[in-house]
Each structure stands twice: as C-alpha cells, then as structure tokens.
Design an enzyme around this catalytic site. Structure first.
Site, PDB file in Angstrom:
ATOM      1  N   ILE A 164       0.834  -1.203   0.000  1.00 57.72           N
ATOM      2  CA  ILE A 164       0.000   0.000   0.000  1.00 57.72           C
ATOM      3  C   ILE A 164       0.874   1.260   0.000  1.00 57.72           C
ATOM      4  O   ILE A 164       1.567   1.576   0.976  1.00 57.72           O
ATOM      5  CB  ILE A 164      -0.989  -0.007   1.203  1.00 57.72           C
ATOM      6  N   GLN A 284      24.524   5.511 -37.613  1.00 57.90           N
ATOM      7  CA  GLN A 284      23.160   5.096 -37.960  1.00 57.90           C
ATOM      8  C   GLN A 284      22.556   4.152 -36.920  1.00 57.90           C
ATOM      9  O   GLN A 284      21.336   4.147 -36.711  1.00 57.90           O
ATOM     10  CB  GLN A 284      23.158   4.446 -39.346  1.00 57.90           C
ATOM     11  N   ILE A 342      22.772   4.102 -24.463  1.00 57.96           N
ATOM     12  CA  ILE A 342      23.443   5.234 -25.120  1.00 57.96           C
ATOM     13  C   ILE A 342      24.428   5.910 -24.157  1.00 57.96           C
ATOM     14  O   ILE A 342      25.481   6.387 -24.555  1.00 57.96           O
ATOM     15  CB  ILE A 342      22.381   6.224 -25.677  1.00 57.96           C
ATOM     16  N   GLU A 368      -1.383  -1.179 -10.434  1.00 58.54           N
ATOM     17  CA  GLU A 368      -2.665  -0.801 -11.069  1.00 58.54           C
ATOM     18  C   GLU A 368      -2.974  -1.720 -12.252  1.00 58.54           C
ATOM     19  O   GLU A 368      -3.449  -1.277 -13.290  1.00 58.54           O
ATOM     20  CB  GLU A 368      -2.668   0.682 -11.442  1.00 58.54           C
ATOM     21  N   GLU A 372       0.093  -8.100 -18.127  1.00 59.74           N
ATOM     22  CA  GLU A 372      -0.672  -9.295 -18.517  1.00 59.74           C
ATOM     23  C   GLU A 372      -2.158  -9.112 -18.203  1.00 59.74           C
ATOM     24  O   GLU A 372      -3.021  -9.597 -18.943  1.00 59.74           O
ATOM     25  CB  GLU A 372      -0.124 -10.531 -17.783  1.00 59.74           C
TER      26      GLU A 372
HETATM   27  C1  LIG Z   1       5.555  -0.188  -5.996  1.00 58.23           C
HETATM   28  C2  LIG Z   1       4.189  -0.743  -5.838  1.00 58.23           C
HETATM   29  C3  LIG Z   1       3.172   0.064  -5.345  1.00 58.23           C
HETATM   30  C4  LIG Z   1       1.894  -0.462  -5.164  1.00 58.23           C
HETATM   31  N1  LIG Z   1       0.891   0.331  -4.626  1.00 58.23           N
HETATM   32  C5  LIG Z   1      -0.322  -0.211  -4.370  1.00 58.23           C
HETATM   33  C6  LIG Z   1      -1.337   0.566  -3.705  1.00 58.23           C
HETATM   34  O1  LIG Z   1      -1.150   1.745  -3.376  1.00 58.23           O
HETATM   35  N2  LIG Z   1      -2.523  -0.036  -3.418  1.00 58.23           N
HETATM   36  C7  LIG Z   1      -2.789  -1.327  -3.741  1.00 58.23           C
HETATM   37  O2  LIG Z   1      -3.882  -1.804  -3.452  1.00 58.23           O
HETATM   38  N3  LIG Z   1      -1.842  -2.096  -4.365  1.00 58.23           N
HETATM   39  C8  LIG Z   1      -0.625  -1.570  -4.690  1.00 58.23           C
HETATM   40  N4  LIG Z   1       0.347  -2.332  -5.309  1.00 58.23           N
HETATM   41  C9  LIG Z   1       0.054  -3.732  -5.598  1.00 58.23           C
HETATM   42  C10 LIG Z   1      -0.079  -4.014  -7.077  1.00 58.23           C
HETATM   43  O3  LIG Z   1      -1.305  -3.531  -7.553  1.00 58.23           O
HETATM   44  C11 LIG Z   1       0.118  -5.529  -7.269  1.00 58.23           C
HETATM   45  O4  LIG Z   1       1.497  -5.787  -7.045  1.00 58.23           O
HETATM   46  C12 LIG Z   1      -0.292  -5.981  -8.650  1.00 58.23           C
HETATM   47  O5  LIG Z   1      -1.690  -5.949  -8.782  1.00 58.23           O
HETATM   48  C13 LIG Z   1       0.208  -7.395  -8.940  1.00 58.23           C
HETATM   49  O6  LIG Z   1      -0.158  -8.272  -7.910  1.00 58.23           O
HETATM   50  P1  LIG Z   1       0.945  -9.228  -7.256  1.00 58.23           P
HETATM   51  O7  LIG Z   1       2.113  -8.415  -6.869  1.00 58.23           O
HETATM   52  O8  LIG Z   1       0.265 -10.031  -6.227  1.00 58.23           O
HETATM   53  O9  LIG Z   1       1.409 -10.166  -8.450  1.00 58.23           O
HETATM   54  P2  LIG Z   1       0.649 -11.460  -8.966  1.00 58.23           P
HETATM   55  O10 LIG Z   1      -0.814 -11.202  -9.015  1.00 58.23           O
HETATM   56  O11 LIG Z   1       1.142 -12.645  -8.220  1.00 58.23           O
HETATM   57  O12 LIG Z   1       1.185 -11.524 -10.466  1.00 58.23           O
HETATM   58  C14 LIG Z   1       2.435 -12.122 -10.818  1.00 58.23           C
HETATM   59  C15 LIG Z   1       2.533 -12.189 -12.323  1.00 58.23           C
HETATM   60  O13 LIG Z   1       1.481 -12.983 -12.853  1.00 58.23           O
HETATM   61  C16 LIG Z   1       0.928 -12.315 -13.966  1.00 58.23           C
HETATM   62  N5  LIG Z   1      -0.454 -12.730 -14.222  1.00 58.23           N
HETATM   63  C17 LIG Z   1      -1.563 -12.344 -13.558  1.00 58.23           C
HETATM   64  N6  LIG Z   1      -2.652 -12.911 -14.115  1.00 58.23           N
HETATM   65  C18 LIG Z   1      -2.206 -13.669 -15.153  1.00 58.23           C
HETATM   66  C19 LIG Z   1      -2.822 -14.509 -16.129  1.00 58.23           C
HETATM   67  N7  LIG Z   1      -4.154 -14.673 -16.120  1.00 58.23           N
HETATM   68  N8  LIG Z   1      -2.063 -15.134 -17.035  1.00 58.23           N
HETATM   69  C20 LIG Z   1      -0.723 -14.988 -17.016  1.00 58.23           C
HETATM   70  N9  LIG Z   1      -0.063 -14.196 -16.149  1.00 58.23           N
HETATM   71  C21 LIG Z   1      -0.795 -13.552 -15.225  1.00 58.23           C
HETATM   72  C22 LIG Z   1       1.026 -10.862 -13.578  1.00 58.23           C
HETATM   73  O14 LIG Z   1       0.862 -10.027 -14.679  1.00 58.23           O
HETATM   74  C23 LIG Z   1       2.415 -10.807 -12.993  1.00 58.23           C
HETATM   75  O15 LIG Z   1       3.345 -10.676 -14.019  1.00 58.23           O
HETATM   76  C24 LIG Z   1       1.626  -1.808  -5.512  1.00 58.23           C
HETATM   77  C25 LIG Z   1       2.646  -2.610  -6.029  1.00 58.23           C
HETATM   78  C26 LIG Z   1       3.915  -2.092  -6.185  1.00 58.23           C
HETATM   79  C27 LIG Z   1       5.001  -2.986  -6.737  1.00 58.23           C
END
Ligand SMILES: Cc1cc2nc3c(=O)[nH]c(=O)nc-3n(C[C@H](O)[C@H](O)[C@H](O)COP(=O)(O)OP(=O)(O)OC[C@H]3O[C@@H](n4cnc5c(N)ncnc54)[C@H](O)[C@@H]3O)c2cc1C
Length: 393
Positions: A164, A284, A342, A368, A372
């Site tokens: 968060i 180039q 670069i 956000e 994927e």
């Molecule tokens: C710096 C930072 C700030 C953040 N701030 C906030 C915030 O303020 N509030 C908040 O609520 N959350 C926040 N988040 C959380 C963020 O929204 C989540 O990290 C994000 O939604 C991904 O969830 P996860 O990390 O659990 O990854 P996972 O859901 O475990 O995903 C791992 C991988 O699986 C991939 N994946 C997912 N679904 C599929 C699919 N169907 N097929 C194939 N691949 C898939 C994903 O794209 C990703 O590459 C923040 C995250 C970070 C890193």
C-alpha cells in the site's frame, strides 16, 4: 512533427496547453531530486507543496470541495503527471496518490464524506492511500480476504493489505473488504479508514527499487462507523474498477513523462559524446535507436490521450485505458533502457538521471494492473464487442 507540440493534437483544449506550461514553470522552480532526503519526509513536503501550488485540486472532483472542476479532468490529470514525471518521480507519486487514494470518495462518496476528506486532499493537509491488494490477492483482486462484519452502526474489519503506497504516512486509507453479499467480486465493500482508528496499524514497511512510502497494513477488530462506508454494500469491486479506470490512464501519462525525459537525456548525450572521430548521434545504429524511442513515445501518447479524451466525453474507457497503460509503460521501459545503453557506463552510475528513470519505470508495469492483466482486459473487451456485433441480441 518537428516544431509542433503534442498539446496541439485535437484531444486538447487551449487550457490544457496553458496548464502544461504553468506546471512546467512551477516544477522547474520547485522540484529538485534529492536522494539523501528521508522518503517519508520528502513525500510529506511534496504533498504540502503541491497543495500550496494549487495542483492537487486537479486530483479530485467537485468545486464545492476545492476541486478545479466538477468532474476530474482526465486530460489535465495526465498532463500534470506527465510533466511532474519528467522532473521528479516522487513528486509524480505524491500527486497521483492523492487522486488514487481519494478517487472512490470523489466518484461514490456521500456529501459528508466529500466535505470531510476532499478539501484536505486538495490543499495537501491530508495524505490519501488506496488499499486494495493483499498477499494472495494482487492480479486476482476478487480473491481478497480482509473482512468487514456489520455490527450495529459499524463494521468490524479484520485482515491485512499489502503493497500500500503511502502506507505509514497516510492520514486515511480507502480500504476494500469482504462483506459477503455474494461470491468473489460481488461481496466486497469500500470503507474510508482514518489512520488513528483503533485496531488499524502499519505492520511492516516495504522497500522497493524506486523508494517511496509503502507498507503492509493490519486490521484487528478495527471498528469503522457505517457512515465511513463508500457506496453500497457489495459494490466495492465496481468502486475499485471505476477508480482504476481514471487513474490507470494517468499511470500511462507518468510513463510517458519518464520516457520523454529519457529521450531528451539520450539526445543530449548522443549529440555531445565523441567517439571514432564523430558524435555518437551521427552513427546510424544510434539514429535507429533514437527513431524507435521517439516513435514509441508518440504512439503511447496517442493512446494515452485518446483514453483521457474519451473519458472526459463521458465514455467508458476500460479497454482504452488498458491499451494506454500497457503500451505506455512497456514503451517507456524500452525507451529508458535504450537511453541507459546510449549513456554507456554512465547509464548505470548511481543517481545518474537515466539510472534513476530505469528504477522508476519498472513498478509501473506491475501496479494498477500488470501488463498481462491489461492484455486480458483488452482481449475480453474486443471479444465481447465482436460477439455483440456478430450475434446482436
Ligand atoms: C511499488 C508498488 C506500489 C503499489 N501500490 C499499491 C497501492 O497503493 N494499493 C494497492 O492496493 N496495491 C498496490 N500495489 C500492488 C499491485 O497492484 C500488485 O502488485 C499488482 O496488482 C500485482 O499483484 P501481485 O504483486 O500479487 O502479483 P501477482 O498477481 O502474483 O502476479 C504475478 C505475475 O502474474 C501475472 N499474471 C496475472 N494474471 C495472469 C494470467 N491470467 N495469465 C498470465 N499471467 C498472469 C502478472 O501479470 C504478474 O506478471 C503496488 C505494487 C507495487 C510494486
């Protein structure tokens, strides 16, 4: 087109170019990257300063509550983020989180909730946060487990949230919790929880490659008055998605800002760095890189401002915002990587501008909705539209 500005594109009105110029002047004067400053303190200072500068009023809606307009002007929001990102990732972060953290209140809040929170968001006296993700509910957000049980005129929250942004420095958190009206996405409700509420605490601070305040939060029998509920019970998923529809497009704009800065840095370096008897930019191979960078930026900008413009016309932009976010963040990563290349060795020297941008851009492809997830949103949207066209009724 050389010499013309993207702000001349038909998506914009004259006020947008004026806003961009005003923000650019303000940012040049006020924003200086200082990696030695404590990140919490830097964010508090930036929120106050963005509030005093009158910029945060663009992150909320409703002039009665201190907003710049009745509805959030998505193009203005994007222009401001794009400009801030060119100067300071942390300033862009502080600006954006005021909007993301209060977006549910702007879109679905009661007049009382708006009166209580939005003026303080706009003047920078309160810091906002958006608490949706959990350890086992990131991309699969409908799997969230943090619960809210109705009890008299209150709800009792139990569970945790993680990743968060502004966690630890926010004055209030917009929290999504399971209330169980239905399965999965149908049983989630939104609440605004003040940081000093008993039973709420910051369990752990998290460090990431581009430092900003980030935390895991815990709720233990945290009693939240029912008047702090945002929207109807069971409608929390809709509230979260509507908020993300606005701010996802602005993530694309921030990525564009990072990419534009990287291209400018790359041009400066390539035209001044001499090797083999000429400037790097005269080769180039370098020109090919620069051409790809500039074209990628324009393509991403067209998608970003199409989504912003459509939303300002009152249209639903779920697919267009996903296209913008995916393209702009992925393009910016490639542009910044090319800029680092670069720069040669200087490109990976700590605190060189392109090195900083290389760290700043990476999380934007994840939060956000990761790339994927955007692909899935786009594909579902176009398949549905196709089926409706082919099999009407
Ligand atoms: C710096 C930072 C700030 C953040 N701030 C906030 C915030 O303020 N509030 C908040 O609520 N959350 C926040 N988040 C959380 C963020 O929204 C989540 O990290 C994000 O939604 C991904 O969830 P996860 O990390 O659990 O990854 P996972 O859901 O475990 O995903 C791992 C991988 O699986 C991939 N994946 C997912 N679904 C599929 C699919 N169907 N097929 C194939 N691949 C898939 C994903 O794209 C990703 O590459 C923040 C995250 C970070 C890193």
């Amino acid at each position: 087109m050389p010499g013309s500005s993207y702000l001349d594109w038909p998506f914009f009105e004259p006020r947008h170019a004026e806003l961009a110029a005003e923000m650019e002047a303000w940012a040049r004067q006020q924003l200086h990257e200082d990696d030695s400053e404590d990140v919490d303190e830097a964010c508090r200072r930036l929120v106050r300063s963005l509030g005093a500068g009158g910029w945060l009023k663009y992150t909320i809606g409703g002039t009665a509550y201190g907003a710049a307009a009745e509805k959030i002007d998505t193009r203005a929001l994007c222009i401001l983020r794009e400009t801030l990102a060119q100067h300071s990732g942390l300033a862009d972060f502080s600006f954006a989180l005021q909007g993301l953290g209060s977006g549910a209140i702007t879109l679905f809040g009661t007049p009382e909730q708006k009166r209580k929170y939005l003026p303080r968001v706009a003047d920078g006296s309160a810091i906002a946060a958006f608490a949706l993700s959990e350890t086992d509910a990131g991309s699969d957000v409908a799997a969230l487990q943090c619960s809210a049980r109705a009890e008299g005129d209150a709800y009792i929250l139990n569970g945790e949230k993680t990743w968060i942004s502004n966690g630890g420095i926010a004055d209030f958190y917009v929290v999504f919790a399971r209330t169980g009206e239905g399965d999965g996405a149908k049983g989630i409700t939104t609440f605004v929880v003040d940081a000093e509420t008993a039973g709420f605490h910051v369990a752990e601070r998290l460090e990431v490659i581009a430092p900003h305040p980030l935390a895991r939060l815990e709720f233990r029998d945290c009693r939240v008055p029912a008047v702090q509920r945002i929207g109807e019970a069971g409608q929390g998923f809709k509230v979260a998605m509507a908020t993300l529809d606005v701010f996802r497009t602005s993530v694309a704009a921030a990525a564009l800002g990072f990419a534009r800065r990287a291209l400018r840095e790359a041009l400066r370096r390539a035209t001044s760095r001499k090797m083999f008897g000429q400037a790097l930019a005269e080769f180039q191979l370098t020109q090919g890189k620069l051409a790809e960078m500039a074209t990628g930026i324009d393509a991403a900008a067209l998608l970003t401002y199409r989504a912003a413009w459509l939303r300002d016309r009152g249209e639903r932009v779920t697919v267009e915002a996903a296209m913008a976010k995916m393209t702009a963040t992925e393009t910016a990563q490639r542009v910044i990587d090319a800029a680092v290349q670069i720069f040669g060795g200087l490109g990976v020297r700590k605190n060189e501008t392109v090195e900083r941008l290389y760290r700043e851009i990476r999380p934007l492809r994840i939060y956000e909705g990761a790339t994927e997830v955007q692909q899935l949103i786009i594909a579902r949207g176009i398949i549905k539209a196709f089926q409706e066209q082919e099999q009407p009724g």
